[in-house]
Design an enzyme around this catalytic site. Sequence first.
Site, PDB file in Angstrom:
ATOM      1  N   MET B   1       0.840  -1.200   0.000  1.00 14.39           N
ATOM      2  CA  MET B   1       0.000   0.000   0.000  1.00 14.39           C
ATOM      3  C   MET B   1       0.875   1.250   0.000  1.00 14.39           C
ATOM      4  SD  MET B   1      -1.477   0.022   3.876  1.00 14.39           S
ATOM      5  CE  MET B   1      -0.684   0.927   5.169  1.00 14.39           C
ATOM      6  N   CYS B   2       0.273   2.379  -0.255  1.00  8.05           N
ATOM      7  CA  CYS B   2       0.977   3.651  -0.236  1.00  8.05           C
ATOM      8  C   CYS B   2       1.131   4.113   1.202  1.00  8.05           C
ATOM      9  CB  CYS B   2       0.167   4.702  -0.980  1.00  8.05           C
ATOM     10  SG  CYS B   2      -0.277   4.211  -2.633  1.00  8.05           S
TER      11      CYS B   2
END
Lengths: 276, 276
Positions: B1-2
């Site tokens: 994920m970011c």
Amino acid sequence: MCQLLGMNCATPTDITFSFTGFAARGGRTDHHADGFGVAFFQNKACRVFIDNTPCCQSPVAELIKNYPIKSRNVIAHIRKATQGSTALENCHPFMRELWGRHWIFAHNGDLKNYRPALGGQYRPVGCTDSETAFCHVLQSLRGDFGNDEPSDEALFAALESLTREITVHGVFNFLISNGSALFAHCSTSLYYIVRQWPFAKAHLIDADMTVDFSRTNCQADCVAVIATKPLTDNEVWTRLEPGQLLAFDKGRLARQATIPIPEAVQRKNAENLACA
Amino acid sequence: MCQLLGMNCATPTDITFSFTGFAARGGRTDHHADGFGVAFFQNKACRVFIDNTPCCQSPVAELIKNYPIKSRNVIAHIRKATQGSTALENCHPFMRELWGRHWIFAHNGDLKNYRPALGGQYRPVGCTDSETAFCHVLQSLRGDFGNDEPSDEALFAALESLTREITVHGVFNFLISNGSALFAHCSTSLYYIVRQWPFAKAHLIDADMTVDFSRTNCQADCVAVIATKPLTDNEVWTRLEPGQLLAFDKGRLARQATIPIPEAVQRKNAENLACA
């Protein structure tokens, strides 16, 4: 007055050479030391770098000189403030979105008694007549065409009509781009050059720097550079006539129109080459 | 994920310390190497720096680490792409103007079957669900309040209502700011810390770097830092509960609400911590 620099290309090209000469005018070879900005379109994306320190000293300008960003449309501006403070929010170029595209605008001039009715779709963040003009232009384009992006021809005609409306208020040299074409209007001073095959050497006026474009460019490349004053001393730059509006596409002059400037404004323009 | 990083302060503060740790996660200590961005509000102005090279290698990130920009609101993002390509136009944070203010938005998550009806006032330039959500939020705020900027309280209530609407579509960790307050919503992972008088030393997790904030800050300073994961290993970070929406103002937690996340979405969120 401020100075403008624009570039429109057939293929993504870096502007480090032209920007190096232009940046020197931001406090070293000239007195435009109240901030600067440069916007690079990269496909649909647009990066805007602004700083309110003199361009010739700014770490942001250093980055741009040393980090070759390849772009098909660039607009840069160095500022000598007349309207609006030297606050960062008054640094050009300005960016807004219309029709799912970023739009970029920079202005050299000074508009008097210019108070367009802005409906709120686009509102200036800073306090310059320039950003107000940009909001007015985008609001009008949206008013003319709604949510449907017009053809290049219809867009040019709309910009011509808007320029006619605004230019009566004073000096309105500007560059505007939607990332596809670049439009340039001259009230007082703007020059351009188209560099194409076979490319040659160019030498900057404001820095002792020469580039041999025949070594870096190929046959498909074509680059239009537009600037308030010529940037090189060994090339022939074409002077825009006051009132000329030009559209550049893929590095070439694509459309042009001449919008007569009322005599009273011409006299004032000659007296006052200022910048917001 | 970011990963997300935000800062909201009582007085203009530079984020170089936190950003140094955060930037390391962009390809060195973690795998968020599909671009990054950081936006700095400076009064009404906002500067957005984006790059689609890994943050740990980017010359733009180097500039930010070495050029202390003092800001009261910062939003940064490092990207691990799931929806949308690694093209520059898909790099967060995104910027638009509303009520004569710049607005900045960054998202960590993944929205499924999310197709809001956009009327054209705000339209995504790239192809992420994140930018679409941002356009939807701003369009809805304009719909709710017209041209009149609401009170802080009314704005928070509107953001709460919009978050409730969007969060059913999936993971919607986000940071949004109008340059005055900073709003943070947690679907899956978000932490914050408020640093205030008497300040102490902080040591980064992702780089061997310590700062003694008692030497650099004074009594009037108060700094909230919000991040997907804690950035320091010697401070106590507060974990946001899934569903919490917080507003930070002048470096302090100013408002909060909890928006229940439907069970089906909670299960999906636990499975898929992705990012657009």
